[in-house]
Design an enzyme around this catalytic site. Structure first.
Site, PDB file in Angstrom:
ATOM      1  CG  HIS A  43      39.688  23.753  38.930  1.00 56.64           C
ATOM      2  ND1 HIS A  43      39.308  22.941  39.974  1.00 56.64           N
ATOM      3  CD2 HIS A  43      41.016  24.005  39.116  1.00 56.64           C
ATOM      4  CE1 HIS A  43      40.359  22.701  40.747  1.00 56.64           C
ATOM      5  NE2 HIS A  43      41.395  23.339  40.250  1.00 56.64           N
ATOM      6  CG  HIS A  55      44.115  24.446  42.616  1.00 52.27           C
ATOM      7  ND1 HIS A  55      43.919  23.519  41.615  1.00 52.27           N
ATOM      8  CD2 HIS A  55      45.473  24.559  42.721  1.00 52.27           C
ATOM      9  CE1 HIS A  55      45.066  23.109  41.124  1.00 52.27           C
ATOM     10  NE2 HIS A  55      46.037  23.726  41.787  1.00 52.27           N
ATOM     11  CB  CYS A 144      37.625  23.074  43.402  1.00 49.22           C
ATOM     12  SG  CYS A 144      36.553  23.133  41.941  1.00 49.22           S
TER      13      CYS A 144
END
Length: 214
Positions: A43, A55, A144
């Site tokens: 991530h 994010h 992401c």
């Protein structure tokens, strides 16, 4: 329950029990690209300063409620998984602790992989802040990593997507897969006891296509 368990394997943080880990904020500068490992994928986020990380994360809640207080709370696993399935995500700001969820944080690791130089830290953060809001989520085409790569380097790419597609190609576009497909197609045709063009053409063309792509 199986789909939820499968998505958990991909997206849920690997160190959930360490949620209360303390992070040294002096290690992060405005515009830094932060990475935290998940079970399989990684991530990504952009550090804005002041213990704030922007994010892109899948989240179903903004679609079903306008309660800003509820939406602002840390995205739970169920919210994330349902957001993935519904292809809904948002760029949001969380604390370092909520963003990392107890995992180790890598800082600007992508600088070693990307051929483009990073932009100025303030410009990176401004881009990250400008993109706040809802987006259509795609595991392969806009996740992401695409978001942070655009913010930091000006190019929305995902190395994880490339590696995943390469792995899938090796599995499905292989000579062994072509052979297995041909056997399965032939067995199906014999089982149906049919040699019409409707059954014969797919039996030939599918294995041939996989063979040529291998």
């Amino acid at each position: 329950m199986f789909p939820f368990q499968l998505f958990n394997l991909f997206f849920v943080a690997s160190k959930v029990e360490d949620k209360d880990t303390k992070y040294d904020l002096s290690l992060y500068k405005r515009g830094d690209l932060l990475e935290v490992p998940r079970t399989i994928f990684t991530h990504f986020g952009i550090y804005l300063g002041g213990n704030r990380v922007a994010h892109l994360i899948p989240d179903i809640l903004p679609k079903i409620t306008r309660n800003k207080a509820a939406i602002a709370k840390m995205v739970t696993n169920n919210r994330l998984i349902l957001g993935c399935i519904a292809k809904m995500a948002s760029v949001r700001v969380d604390t370092i602790e909520d963003f990392a969820f107890g995992s180790e944080i890598l800082v600007n690791h992508m600088d070693k992989m990307c051929s483009l130089p990073p932009l100025d830290g303030d410009e990176i953060a401004r881009r990250a802040e400008k993109l706040m809001g809802s987006f259509t989520y795609s595991l392969l085409w806009y996740n992401c990593e695409h978001y942070v790569m655009y913010c930091r380097y000006g190019m929305a790419i995902s190395y994880q997507t490339y590696q995943f597609c390469t792995m899938v190609r090796k599995i499905f576009c292989s000579k062994i897969c072509a052979f297995i497909t041909a056997l399965c197609s032939l067995a199906t045709m014999l089982y149906l006891d049919s040699l019409t063009p409707v059954t014969t053409f797919p039996t030939l063309i599918l294995p041939f296509t996989i063979w040529m792509a291998s």
